[in-house]
Design an enzyme around this catalytic site. Structure first.
Site, PDB file in Angstrom:
ATOM      1  N   ASN A  68       0.826  -1.198   0.000  1.00 47.13           N
ATOM      2  CA  ASN A  68       0.000   0.000   0.000  1.00 47.13           C
ATOM      3  C   ASN A  68       0.863   1.252   0.000  1.00 47.13           C
ATOM      4  O   ASN A  68       2.079   1.200   0.254  1.00 47.13           O
ATOM      5  CB  ASN A  68      -0.913   0.017   1.229  1.00 47.13           C
ATOM      6  CG  ASN A  68      -1.913  -1.126   1.218  1.00 47.13           C
ATOM      7  OD1 ASN A  68      -2.551  -1.390   0.218  1.00 47.13           O
ATOM      8  ND2 ASN A  68      -2.046  -1.808   2.354  1.00 47.13           N
ATOM      9  N   CYS A  77      -5.139  -8.321  -3.304  1.00 46.58           N
ATOM     10  CA  CYS A  77      -5.614  -7.139  -4.011  1.00 46.58           C
ATOM     11  C   CYS A  77      -6.247  -7.612  -5.307  1.00 46.58           C
ATOM     12  O   CYS A  77      -5.538  -8.012  -6.236  1.00 46.58           O
ATOM     13  CB  CYS A  77      -4.455  -6.187  -4.286  1.00 46.58           C
ATOM     14  SG  CYS A  77      -4.944  -4.726  -5.238  1.00 46.58           S
ATOM     15  N   ASN A 165      -8.422 -10.225   2.633  1.00 46.66           N
ATOM     16  CA  ASN A 165      -8.296  -8.924   3.274  1.00 46.66           C
ATOM     17  C   ASN A 165      -9.483  -8.718   4.203  1.00 46.66           C
ATOM     18  O   ASN A 165     -10.596  -9.171   3.920  1.00 46.66           O
ATOM     19  CB  ASN A 165      -8.278  -7.795   2.229  1.00 46.66           C
ATOM     20  CG  ASN A 165      -6.988  -7.736   1.453  1.00 46.66           C
ATOM     21  OD1 ASN A 165      -6.059  -8.461   1.735  1.00 46.66           O
ATOM     22  ND2 ASN A 165      -6.939  -6.870   0.458  1.00 46.66           N
ATOM     23  N   ARG A 218      -7.874   0.259   3.778  1.00 48.78           N
ATOM     24  CA  ARG A 218      -6.854   0.277   4.823  1.00 48.78           C
ATOM     25  C   ARG A 218      -5.477   0.493   4.209  1.00 48.78           C
ATOM     26  O   ARG A 218      -5.093  -0.164   3.256  1.00 48.78           O
ATOM     27  CB  ARG A 218      -6.884  -1.074   5.557  1.00 48.78           C
ATOM     28  CG  ARG A 218      -5.846  -1.259   6.640  1.00 48.78           C
ATOM     29  CD  ARG A 218      -5.822  -2.692   7.137  1.00 48.78           C
ATOM     30  NE  ARG A 218      -5.490  -3.637   6.067  1.00 48.78           N
ATOM     31  CZ  ARG A 218      -5.204  -4.925   6.275  1.00 48.78           C
ATOM     32  NH1 ARG A 218      -5.230  -5.431   7.486  1.00 48.78           N
ATOM     33  NH2 ARG A 218      -4.919  -5.717   5.246  1.00 48.78           N
ATOM     34  N   CYS A 226     -11.871  -1.018  -5.094  1.00 44.93           N
ATOM     35  CA  CYS A 226     -11.063  -2.017  -4.384  1.00 44.93           C
ATOM     36  C   CYS A 226     -11.624  -3.378  -4.767  1.00 44.93           C
ATOM     37  O   CYS A 226     -12.798  -3.666  -4.517  1.00 44.93           O
ATOM     38  CB  CYS A 226     -11.146  -1.788  -2.880  1.00 44.93           C
ATOM     39  SG  CYS A 226     -10.393  -3.111  -1.877  1.00 44.93           S
ATOM     40  N   GLY A 227     -10.808  -4.215  -5.400  1.00 47.84           N
ATOM     41  CA  GLY A 227     -11.293  -5.483  -5.927  1.00 47.84           C
ATOM     42  C   GLY A 227     -11.842  -6.412  -4.867  1.00 47.84           C
ATOM     43  O   GLY A 227     -12.913  -7.011  -5.034  1.00 47.84           O
ATOM     44  N   THR A 228     -11.113  -6.575  -3.747  1.00 48.55           N
ATOM     45  CA  THR A 228     -11.616  -7.460  -2.704  1.00 48.55           C
ATOM     46  C   THR A 228     -12.854  -6.855  -2.038  1.00 48.55           C
ATOM     47  O   THR A 228     -13.749  -7.579  -1.609  1.00 48.55           O
ATOM     48  CB  THR A 228     -10.533  -7.749  -1.652  1.00 48.55           C
ATOM     49  OG1 THR A 228     -10.019  -6.527  -1.118  1.00 48.55           O
ATOM     50  CG2 THR A 228      -9.394  -8.563  -2.245  1.00 48.55           C
TER      51      THR A 228
END
Length: 322
Positions: A68, A77, A165, A218, A226-228
């Site tokens: 990150n 990710c 995540n 985060r 954000c993919g997840t």
């Protein structure tokens, strides 16, 4: 040191790819953190949501490590994995490869385009867990589904899950960016409740099979996508009856859109497939001295103008759908 980089994005969630597979860069983890902080910071050389290091793997076709912008390393990710999927499949001349991530070896593949002239890749998002201990979240519930976190907000309810995540997702009638930012920042300060921090998503149903998601990530902050988080939100939408398992879900976001498919097997385990773009913005060479990283500079730069224009058309279509 001269380093070749590739700027890319998945759903507007942008990254810098650095290929370590040929092992010509003898980085230490300390140097990876320095490199990320210098290159990814928005007020410095390039700016991105993080750095993707592609490495040799003894158990898969390649290994992905994602740092990150603050230098912390993420478990997974989804948007970044699509970009890595494209890079590795093209490097190896294949349509399907296995990528090692921190928690699992995941299959990735080039698939039918999600939108005209958009390179599209599908990735597996797993392992998935609804156990608060996996996040971790201090909760008395065996599964924290659509329940308050009283320390975080007096009226909103949240579903907590790991994909892997850590995520909490709240369903709202209207997504307010200021609220997403404020609650995301607060959640990552509640160390007695969420000791490792968490990604926070606001989820709104737009139509049957279509949702809008915005996320505070985060270690990053507000992101275009954000993919997840989009994968986690798709699962939450199925758990709460907003969408159906085993049916395509279009997930709109400030950066564009993706598609998710959520499956629940006979043992009660969940599996998510995330499908979306992997767009190249530019390639470049960067000169950096790790003893003085602030003086890093870009030496060469080649733009992928047609890819950028094609994605702008997708983003416009997604905005109209929201």
């Amino acid at each position: 040191m001269k380093i070749d980089i590739l700027k890319c994005h998945g759903s507007g969630n942008d990254f810098i790819i650095i290929d370590e597979m040929d092992q010509k860069y003898p980085f230490t983890d300390e140097e990876r953190v320095k490199l990320t902080k210098q290159l990814a910071a928005r007020n410095k050389l390039i700016g991105s949501d993080g750095t993707l290091f592609i490495q040799h793997s003894d158990q898969a076709d390649a290994r992905m490590r994602m740092f990150n912008t603050d230098g912390s390393e993420a478990e997974m990710c989804g948007n970044g994995l699509r970009c890595v999927a494209r890079y590795v499949t093209e490097k190896m001349g294949r349509d399907t490869v296995i990528i090692e991530t921190m928690k699992a070896d995941l299959e990735v593949a080039r698939v039918e385009e999600i939108f005209e002239n958009i390179p599209t890749y599908e990735v597996a998002i797993e392992p998935v867990s609804l156990s608060p201990d996996m996040i971790p979240l201090r909760s008395d519930e065996p599964e924290h589904i659509d329940k308050p976190i009283k320390e975080l907000h007096p009226s909103l309810t949240f579903t907590a899950l790991s994909v892997p995540n850590p995520h909490i997702v709240t369903v709202v009638d209207k997504v307010n960016e200021t609220d997403v930012k404020q609650i995301g920042e607060k959640a990552n300060m509640l160390k007695k409740v969420l000791p490792n921090g968490v990604n926070v998503s606001f989820l709104k149903k737009v139509a049957d099979g279509r949702v809008f998601v915005q996320t505070f990530e985060r270690g990053v902050g507000l992101t275009n996508a954000c993919g997840t988080a989009m994968s986690a939100s798709s699962l939450v939408s199925c758990l709460l009856g907003l969408n159906q398992f085993d049916e395509k879900i279009t997930v709109l976001n400030p950066g564009g859109m993706v598609q998710c498919l959520v499956h629940k097997d006979g043992q009660g385990d969940y599996f998510i497939r995330l499908r979306g773009n992997a767009t190249y913005e530019f390639s470049a060479s960067v000169e950096i001295d790790f003893s003085n990283p602030e003086n890093a500079e870009i030496l060469e730069k080649t733009a992928y103008e047609e890819e950028v224009l094609n994605y702008a058309k997708l983003a416009e279509a997604a905005e109209n759908m929201a």
